[in-house]
Design a protein around this motif. Structure first.
Motif, PDB file in Angstrom:
ATOM      1  N   TYR A  23      18.452  14.111  11.767  1.00 50.46           N
ATOM      2  CA  TYR A  23      18.564  15.556  12.000  1.00 50.46           C
ATOM      3  C   TYR A  23      19.779  15.840  12.881  1.00 50.46           C
ATOM      4  CZ  TYR A  23      13.685  15.151  10.517  1.00 50.46           C
ATOM      5  OH  TYR A  23      12.547  14.848   9.829  1.00 50.46           O
ATOM      6  N   GLN A  24      20.943  15.402  12.412  1.00 55.92           N
ATOM      7  CA  GLN A  24      22.142  15.451  13.245  1.00 55.92           C
ATOM      8  C   GLN A  24      22.623  16.868  13.528  1.00 55.92           C
ATOM      9  OE1 GLN A  24      25.859  14.314  10.965  1.00 55.92           O
ATOM     10  NE2 GLN A  24      24.347  13.405   9.603  1.00 55.92           N
ATOM     11  N   TYR A  25      22.172  17.851  12.749  1.00 55.05           N
ATOM     12  CA  TYR A  25      22.644  19.220  12.968  1.00 55.05           C
ATOM     13  C   TYR A  25      21.800  19.976  14.000  1.00 55.05           C
ATOM     14  CZ  TYR A  25      25.492  18.325   8.876  1.00 55.05           C
ATOM     15  OH  TYR A  25      26.401  17.773   7.998  1.00 55.05           O
ATOM     16  N   VAL A  26      20.721  19.373  14.462  1.00 53.13           N
ATOM     17  CA  VAL A  26      19.892  20.034  15.485  1.00 53.13           C
ATOM     18  C   VAL A  26      19.590  19.058  16.623  1.00 53.13           C
ATOM     19  CG1 VAL A  26      18.861  21.822  14.049  1.00 53.13           C
ATOM     20  CG2 VAL A  26      17.866  19.518  14.036  1.00 53.13           C
ATOM     21  N   PRO A  27      20.620  18.498  17.273  1.00 50.01           N
ATOM     22  CA  PRO A  27      20.363  17.510  18.334  1.00 50.01           C
ATOM     23  C   PRO A  27      19.580  18.087  19.501  1.00 50.01           C
ATOM     24  CG  PRO A  27      22.658  18.221  18.374  1.00 50.01           C
ATOM     25  CD  PRO A  27      22.051  18.759  17.113  1.00 50.01           C
ATOM     26  N   GLU A  28      19.747  19.402  19.750  1.00 52.52           N
ATOM     27  CA  GLU A  28      19.032  20.012  20.876  1.00 52.52           C
ATOM     28  C   GLU A  28      17.520  19.943  20.669  1.00 52.52           C
ATOM     29  OE1 GLU A  28      19.755  23.199  17.852  1.00 52.52           O
ATOM     30  OE2 GLU A  28      20.954  21.603  18.773  1.00 52.52           O
ATOM     31  N   ARG A  29      17.060  20.076  19.426  1.00 50.90           N
ATOM     32  CA  ARG A  29      15.630  20.000  19.142  1.00 50.90           C
ATOM     33  C   ARG A  29      15.110  18.576  19.314  1.00 50.90           C
ATOM     34  NH1 ARG A  29      14.893  23.826  13.710  1.00 50.90           N
ATOM     35  NH2 ARG A  29      16.038  25.647  14.517  1.00 50.90           N
ATOM     36  N   VAL A  30      15.920  17.614  18.884  1.00 46.70           N
ATOM     37  CA  VAL A  30      15.511  16.214  19.010  1.00 46.70           C
ATOM     38  C   VAL A  30      15.401  15.827  20.484  1.00 46.70           C
ATOM     39  CG1 VAL A  30      16.174  13.824  18.524  1.00 46.70           C
ATOM     40  CG2 VAL A  30      16.543  15.599  16.786  1.00 46.70           C
ATOM     41  N   PHE A  31      16.429  16.150  21.269  1.00 44.26           N
ATOM     42  CA  PHE A  31      16.415  15.806  22.694  1.00 44.26           C
ATOM     43  C   PHE A  31      15.286  16.542  23.424  1.00 44.26           C
ATOM     44  CE2 PHE A  31      20.852  14.207  22.324  1.00 44.26           C
ATOM     45  CZ  PHE A  31      20.687  13.019  23.028  1.00 44.26           C
ATOM     46  N   ALA A  32      15.097  17.817  23.087  1.00 46.22           N
ATOM     47  CA  ALA A  32      14.042  18.587  23.748  1.00 46.22           C
ATOM     48  C   ALA A  32      12.664  17.997  23.448  1.00 46.22           C
ATOM     49  CB  ALA A  32      14.103  20.044  23.303  1.00 46.22           C
ATOM     50  N   THR A  33      12.450  17.585  22.203  1.00 46.32           N
ATOM     51  CA  THR A  33      11.169  16.963  21.833  1.00 46.32           C
ATOM     52  C   THR A  33      10.949  15.664  22.591  1.00 46.32           C
ATOM     53  OG1 THR A  33      11.324  17.926  19.604  1.00 46.32           O
ATOM     54  CG2 THR A  33       9.818  16.070  19.908  1.00 46.32           C
ATOM     55  N   ILE A 489      26.129  10.953  14.522  1.00 45.38           N
ATOM     56  CA  ILE A 489      25.239  11.958  15.130  1.00 45.38           C
ATOM     57  C   ILE A 489      25.980  12.975  15.997  1.00 45.38           C
ATOM     58  CG2 ILE A 489      23.308  10.357  15.141  1.00 45.38           C
ATOM     59  CD1 ILE A 489      23.698  10.017  18.148  1.00 45.38           C
ATOM     60  N   THR A 490      27.271  13.091  15.904  1.00 45.32           N
ATOM     61  CA  THR A 490      28.128  14.002  16.673  1.00 45.32           C
ATOM     62  C   THR A 490      28.418  13.471  18.072  1.00 45.32           C
ATOM     63  OG1 THR A 490      26.510  15.474  17.761  1.00 45.32           O
ATOM     64  CG2 THR A 490      27.085  15.966  15.468  1.00 45.32           C
ATOM     65  N   ASN A 491      29.501  13.962  18.642  1.00 36.06           N
ATOM     66  CA  ASN A 491      30.052  13.401  19.882  1.00 36.06           C
ATOM     67  C   ASN A 491      29.144  13.583  21.099  1.00 36.06           C
ATOM     68  OD1 ASN A 491      30.644  16.172  19.461  1.00 36.06           O
ATOM     69  ND2 ASN A 491      32.251  16.124  20.991  1.00 36.06           N
ATOM     70  N   ASN A 492      28.675  14.788  21.340  1.00 38.09           N
ATOM     71  CA  ASN A 492      27.886  15.046  22.545  1.00 38.09           C
ATOM     72  C   ASN A 492      26.574  14.261  22.557  1.00 38.09           C
ATOM     73  OD1 ASN A 492      29.796  16.794  23.555  1.00 38.09           O
ATOM     74  ND2 ASN A 492      28.842  18.615  22.698  1.00 38.09           N
ATOM     75  N   ALA A 493      25.920  14.212  21.397  1.00 35.36           N
ATOM     76  CA  ALA A 493      24.658  13.478  21.302  1.00 35.36           C
ATOM     77  C   ALA A 493      24.880  11.984  21.531  1.00 35.36           C
ATOM     78  CB  ALA A 493      24.013  13.716  19.942  1.00 35.36           C
ATOM     79  N   ALA A 494      25.964  11.449  20.991  1.00 31.58           N
ATOM     80  CA  ALA A 494      26.255  10.025  21.163  1.00 31.58           C
ATOM     81  C   ALA A 494      26.504   9.697  22.631  1.00 31.58           C
ATOM     82  CB  ALA A 494      27.474   9.635  20.332  1.00 31.58           C
TER      83      ALA A 494
END
Length: 577
Positions: A23-33, A489-494
């Motif tokens: 779910y690389q387009y919604v990293p905020e949801r993954v991290f929040a979960t 998974i995009t730069n910030n998430a990595a």
């Protein structure tokens, strides 16, 4: 022997990693979960989460992004863009790429690229296909020059501060970043001729999809396509008919027209008024009460709230005071009714706009305006100059007088509000909530790793595994893992995910963590091979009609050069001991 809590924490971490890939387009949801799971398991407390939310590095990042909203409305980038491209091609390449790089060192590089795309596409001297992709790479490289050049650097700084270490300084990245920029620019100049040329401007608009509905009163009903003259139009071509939710394609000359048919045309959007000549045809935009005049071309931004939805689901007319006349997607052939096409980042829309379109507060958050009316009023006069001078002064005061950047930005932001260079409403609608959630959640995940003792397990494990081996091996491994994840998974998430591992590896090896921290920061900014690892890559991928192999062909040598320079320079500037 690991405890139950430690096994659970390891499971949470790896599930987070897999979810970020899926779910690389919604990293905020993954991290929040992941953070909520850690909270429910008591691996992290609410007090620790709130403490992470006011991390000085994170506050600096949010303030910088907020102040950039005003700076983006100044004339500086648009003034520069008009002077970049001329008859001297090598000089034009140099001026454009270096402008992009050095502007990105202090500004949001997404805004820099967005401002320069239109001048590049409309210039008469250099084919845009040879310049748009290098433009994105230059912006990425420029972001590595300073602490504020990219959100990735500020996220890494936030996590470093959370560990009790002093904040990174403004120019800590500069020597390594400038070395990488110089080397990669040489590669770009050598390889730029391998990029494909895009079609001329006169052909660019011929991929738009236009929908017209057959009204019950139409004289076209009951007659064939050929008899109605719908096959003989020079500029528009009838490719599909949608009838009772069924698609008729290809359309033959013998097919007849029925009531409420949706006719799908493709062609030159400038010739859309040709359809007025046919009795009883109503454009999709006219169904929303807007006329064909006052057309505006827009590009859907990455992160727009309408991505993944159809026009019907978005409530487009009510939300934006505009109706879609046509849609275009680079590299793809669209099919079916306009109202049922699922919108994607980078889609081009032609809108028939209402009187309130230019004043709607949500336009700039969802679209880049490519032509026609402007959504946001630009700053002019003394406010334009004040915003520019104030921004530069804030950075200079912080660097020269060793005053925390967060303090300088607070005073600058207050001045922007006081002199009406920025409004509270604009800040509310453009507040970078996604980045805020990612950073707070990543900090909390790192806290949970420490609270459960996993950080110490990593440190001890690395120390045992690499005993009598070179620290350089661990350093290179951290860089490569982060680089691969950035493309996936995009730069910030990595950066957020790998930082705690890298930091604890350095602790386990008994060396200064700073080289490992820098490895994460630079690797997370090194997205050159995939169009999806960095926002500017996505923007030029669509605008330049590139294919993935174009990114690989140009990006691979750039990535190899960048990695070689960074891995060489970091240990020299930031020794392990």
């Amino acid at each position: 022997m690991l405890s139950v809590d430690q096994w659970l924490m390891i499971m949470v971490f790896f599930v987070t990693l897999v979810s970020l890939i899926k779910y690389q387009y919604v990293p905020e949801r993954v991290f929040a979960t992941a953070t909520l799971v850690c909270l429910s398991l008591s691996f992290v407390s609410t007090q620790e989460i709130f403490s992470n939310a006011v991390n000085p590095g994170l506050i600096t990042l949010i303030l910088l992004i907020t102040c950039s909203f005003a700076f983006e409305r100044t004339s500086v980038l648009r003034g520069l863009s008009s002077r970049l491209i001329g008859k001297n091609k090598p000089l034009s390449y140099l001026k454009t790429l270096m402008t992009s790089a050095f502007a990105s060192a202090i500004l949001n590089n997404t805004a820099v690229v967005a401002t320069l795309i239109s001048p590049i596409k409309n210039n008469q001297h250099i084919n845009s296909g040879r310049l748009l992709l290098p433009l994105s790479y230059a912006a990425i490289l420029g972001g590595t020059l300073t602490l504020v050049g990219t959100s990735t650097n500020l996220i890494v700084n936030s996590m470093l501060i959370e560990r009790g270490a002093p904040s990174l300084q403004f120019f800590d990245f500069t020597i390594v970043g400038l070395s990488a920029l110089t080397a990669c620019m040489l590669v770009l100049f050598v390889r730029i001729g391998t990029l494909p040329k895009t079609e001329a401007d006169t052909k660019r608009d011929k991929h738009y999809v236009v929908e017209a509905k057959v009204l019950p009163s139409s004289k076209l009903i009951g007659r064939s396509i050929e008899d109605n003259g719908l096959r003989s139009m020079e500029s528009l071509f009838l490719v599909e008919i949608v009838r009772n939710e069924k698609l008729i394609s290809p359309v033959t000359p013998e097919d007849s027209i029925e009531t409420n048919d949706k006719l799908i045309f493709t062609g030159d959007i400038a010739k859309v008024k040709v359809l007025q000549q046919f009795d009883g045809l109503q454009l999709f935009a006219e169904q929303s009460g807007l006329l064909r005049d006052n057309l505006t071309q827009v590009l859907i931004k990455p992160g727009s709230s309408i991505i993944g939805k159809t026009l019907k689901q978005t409530g487009f007319r009510a939300r934006f005071d505009a109706a879609v006349v046509a849609i275009r997607r680079e590299g793809s052939t669209l099919s079916g009714k306009l109202g049922e096409i699922i919108l994607q980042s980078g889609d081009f829309l032609v809108l028939a706009v209402g009187n309130d379109f230019a004043t709607r507060s949500n336009i700039s958050k969802n679209f880049y305006i490519l032509s026609g009316v402007k959504a946001d009023g630009m700053l002019s006069g003394w406010r334009d100059k004040f915003t520019l001078v104030g921004f530069v002064t804030s950075i200079a005061v912080s660097v020269l007088m060793n005053i925390p950047l967060v303090k300088c930005l607070l005073f600058y932001l207050a001045a922007l509000f006081a002199f009406k260079c920025l409004s509270i409403n604009e800040v509310k609608r453009r507040f970078p909530l996604e980045i805020f959630i990612v950073v707070v959640s990543a900090l909390s995940l790192a806290t949970a790793l420490e609270n459960t003792g996993i950080s110490y397990v990593i440190a001890d494990g690395v120390q045992t595994f690499l005993q009598d081996k070179s620290v350089l091996i661990a350093f290179i491994a951290v860089y490569l893992i982060t680089l691969i994840l950035t493309e996936v998974i995009t730069n910030n998430a990595a950066a957020a995910l790998i930082f705690p591992i890298a930091y604890n590896m350095a602790i386990g090896l008994g060396v200064d963590p700073l080289p490992f921290v820098m490895a994460v920061a630079f690797a997370a900014s090194g997205s050159f091979i995939s169009p999806y690892g960095y926002q500017t890559n996505i923007m030029v991928f669509n605008a330049g009609n590139y294919r993935i192999k174009d990114f690989i062909k140009l990006g691979l040598p750039v990535s190899l050069t960048y990695s070689a320079v960074v891995l060489t320079m970091i240990p020299l500037i930031f020794p392990f001991e």
